[in-house]
Design a protein around this motif. Sequence first.
Motif, PDB file in Angstrom:
ATOM      1  N   VAL A 129       0.543  -1.573  -0.024  1.00 27.12           N
ATOM      2  CA  VAL A 129       0.012   0.188  -0.053  1.00 27.12           C
ATOM      3  C   VAL A 129       1.225   1.156  -0.030  1.00 27.12           C
ATOM      4  CG1 VAL A 129      -2.038  -1.140   1.328  1.00 27.12           C
ATOM      5  CG2 VAL A 129      -0.138   0.217   2.414  1.00 27.12           C
ATOM      6  N   SER A 130       0.341   2.085  -0.612  1.00 26.84           N
ATOM      7  CA  SER A 130       1.839   3.732  -1.044  1.00 26.84           C
ATOM      8  C   SER A 130       1.264   4.631  -0.069  1.00 26.84           C
ATOM      9  CB  SER A 130       1.033   4.528  -1.818  1.00 26.84           C
ATOM     10  OG  SER A 130      -0.159   4.302  -1.920  1.00 26.84           O
TER      11      SER A 130
ATOM     12  N   VAL B 131      -7.547  -3.640   3.546  1.00 25.49           N
ATOM     13  CA  VAL B 131      -6.512  -2.880   2.371  1.00 25.49           C
ATOM     14  C   VAL B 131      -7.996  -4.132   1.032  1.00 25.49           C
ATOM     15  CG1 VAL B 131      -4.240  -3.603   2.416  1.00 25.49           C
ATOM     16  CG2 VAL B 131      -5.265  -5.160   1.608  1.00 25.49           C
ATOM     17  N   LYS B 132      -8.201  -2.884   0.464  1.00 24.21           N
ATOM     18  CA  LYS B 132      -8.724  -2.872  -1.325  1.00 24.21           C
ATOM     19  C   LYS B 132      -7.503  -3.072  -2.338  1.00 24.21           C
ATOM     20  CE  LYS B 132     -12.408  -0.924  -3.135  1.00 24.21           C
ATOM     21  NZ  LYS B 132     -13.638   0.314  -3.683  1.00 24.21           N
TER      22      LYS B 132
ATOM     23  N   ARG C 200      -7.907  -3.761  -6.528  1.00 23.96           N
ATOM     24  CA  ARG C 200      -9.690  -3.383  -7.814  1.00 23.96           C
ATOM     25  C   ARG C 200      -9.505  -4.795  -8.129  1.00 23.96           C
ATOM     26  NH1 ARG C 200      -3.994  -0.912 -10.157  1.00 23.96           N
ATOM     27  NH2 ARG C 200      -3.486  -2.838 -10.188  1.00 23.96           N
TER      28      ARG C 200
ATOM     29  N   THR D 171      -0.570  -4.519  -5.642  1.00 24.04           N
ATOM     30  CA  THR D 171      -0.435  -2.923  -5.001  1.00 24.04           C
ATOM     31  C   THR D 171      -2.697  -2.245  -4.345  1.00 24.04           C
ATOM     32  OG1 THR D 171      -1.131  -2.023  -6.579  1.00 24.04           O
ATOM     33  CG2 THR D 171       0.945  -1.818  -5.857  1.00 24.04           C
ATOM     34  N   ALA D 172      -2.212  -2.504  -3.684  1.00 25.76           N
ATOM     35  CA  ALA D 172      -3.808  -2.481  -2.467  1.00 25.76           C
ATOM     36  C   ALA D 172      -3.849  -0.843  -2.542  1.00 25.76           C
ATOM     37  CB  ALA D 172      -3.832  -3.288  -1.786  1.00 25.76           C
ATOM     38  N   THR D 173      -5.323  -0.415  -1.147  1.00 24.37           N
ATOM     39  CA  THR D 173      -5.707   0.740  -1.222  1.00 24.37           C
ATOM     40  C   THR D 173      -6.244   0.207   0.288  1.00 24.37           C
ATOM     41  OG1 THR D 173      -6.308   1.431  -2.917  1.00 24.37           O
ATOM     42  CG2 THR D 173      -7.095   3.237  -1.484  1.00 24.37           C
TER      43      THR D 173
ATOM     44  N   VAL E  72      -7.699   1.110   3.147  1.00 31.82           N
ATOM     45  CA  VAL E  72      -9.159   1.552   3.692  1.00 31.82           C
ATOM     46  C   VAL E  72      -9.695   0.837   5.320  1.00 31.82           C
ATOM     47  CG1 VAL E  72      -9.669   1.197   1.305  1.00 31.82           C
ATOM     48  CG2 VAL E  72     -10.425  -0.397   3.420  1.00 31.82           C
TER      49      VAL E  72
END
Lengths: 293, 293
Positions: free
Chosen positions: A124-125, A136-137, A139, A152-154, A156
């Motif tokens: 995650v960035s 994490v989420k 795509r 890679t993930a975001t 949340v």
Amino acid sequence: MVIFDDGQATTSNHDVEVIQQASYTGYTDPNYFLAHILAYLETPPYLRKQLFPMHPDLRLAGTLPSLDMPHHLRRTDWCQYREGIATSQDVTTKTRGNPVKKLKPKVSKVMTRVDTGLHQAVYVSIAVPTQSRLTVKFRDSDFLNIPSGELTATAVAPSTPREEAGYYWGYSTRSASSLSTVLTECPFDGGYDLTIGTSERGISLFDLNESSAKAQAVPEFRHMMVVFGGVAGLEVAVKADKELAQIGVHSPEALFDHWVNLVPGQGSRTIRTEEAVWLGLMGLRDLVLKNGM
Amino acid sequence: MVIFDDGQATTSNHDVEVIQQASYTGYTDPNYFLAHILAYLETPPYLRKQLFPMHPDLRLAGTLPSLDMPHHLRRTDWCQYREGIATSQDVTTKTRGNPVKKLKPKVSKVMTRVDTGLHQAVYVSIAVPTQSRLTVKFRDSDFLNIPSGELTATAVAPSTPREEAGYYWGYSTRSASSLSTVLTECPFDGGYDLTIGTSERGISLFDLNESSAKAQAVPEFRHMMVVFGGVAGLEVAVKADKELAQIGVHSPEALFDHWVNLVPGQGSRTIRTEEAVWLGLMGLRDLVLKNGM
């Protein structure tokens, strides 16, 4: 989930923290013990070793029924959301523009590596402290790329999987030092707007449901709190609560919007708290679906 | 309570009876094991030693939650009904009329001594085989005489405490060799007149409740049977049932009056049978109160 101290356990607060770090708390501090076990059970199995160091409280926790919740994913399960733990941070510094030209601003990019129970490394960035749990989420299209090396993930909020996709995503566990702090230390703005205390001396749950269907006796609500007593009932928890005594509250009926008997005409002489939770969740389901906002 | 074999346990029927007498059956015959434990738990604690010889199945049964049912009376509790065990028979022969006159008919009076968990010896005036369990009824006024030495009582049916006084008086345990015999070996005249099979693939319990409230979709009934599947659901129990195959029943929907999902929108991925029982009893309560005769 809130575990509150009803003042009935014969614990000495003497050196409780020292005790908690080293030994079994089932007898010395049963409230801590219960919260410890509940937090452990909610954690996805692949994160337990990292988040819960060896502790005598957890010696037999592996024999408890699996909760098998949607976020307890197996290594090969795919879900757009996952719980993970931050394992390390990589900082890459890039010079923007043509690196040959001097005096261009340098940009540091932090990536946190997250173990989400997948074979793949996940990044995650943002900077997340090592050993922290996070949600994490991915795509959705990442599903197709699963066999490849890195994802890679975001990062949340833990509530995102429920709010966006309707998943039941586990529970949080809070400890309260008394009955009144269950209500006053509510983490939601505006507090709990519907409170229900349960007791065999309350009004019938079925009367509450019927009257609320007809006359809207129960208004719409955002945050409901249902409180279950221990072996001796909620009455003793009120008596043991100094803050309630100070403001002159001596009976639990005065504390809650509704004082409800979940099982009118019960056959067994006692209902254990862990049994009452099942009955309460099932019995209040209609009310939540109809009046919950 | 009926424990049925859904054909999923890998038991060998070889020497099952011999095994049952001597060893732990949790793995060799889990249906027997479950019925054994349930029958033990239903028995008032003061009768367990006499009715359940030492057995490895019961080694840890003392650590199970107490059911604390109304007939699990303590030595000093008073209730007009009690469960007991016949311990011995006394036969007293009396000559009717003036014993001096000859040829008068002799009358034998049989009294059975019953251990009902009270300090007092209790006698009923019928012959009951020694070691049999029975239900007895005292005269209400006996309460006043409790400290005295002996009590007489009447032997009654186990259903009498419920029918006369509304007590929940425990359950009976029946073993069924297949799903179909759950229904065909019903002990009640006319069989079960309302049968409900449960499955996450059934219709919503809440739809059933609502439609029955409006349109009387569920008729009045005397004997309801609610059937819960094991880990793999009721479908596998239908497939394993030879009698059902012979009459061409291949899906469980065809077996029951209603095929119901107790927890629409369940959060956890699996619901254990022992959890479903709580949810089912709570969820069907309204229906039983409204339509049960």
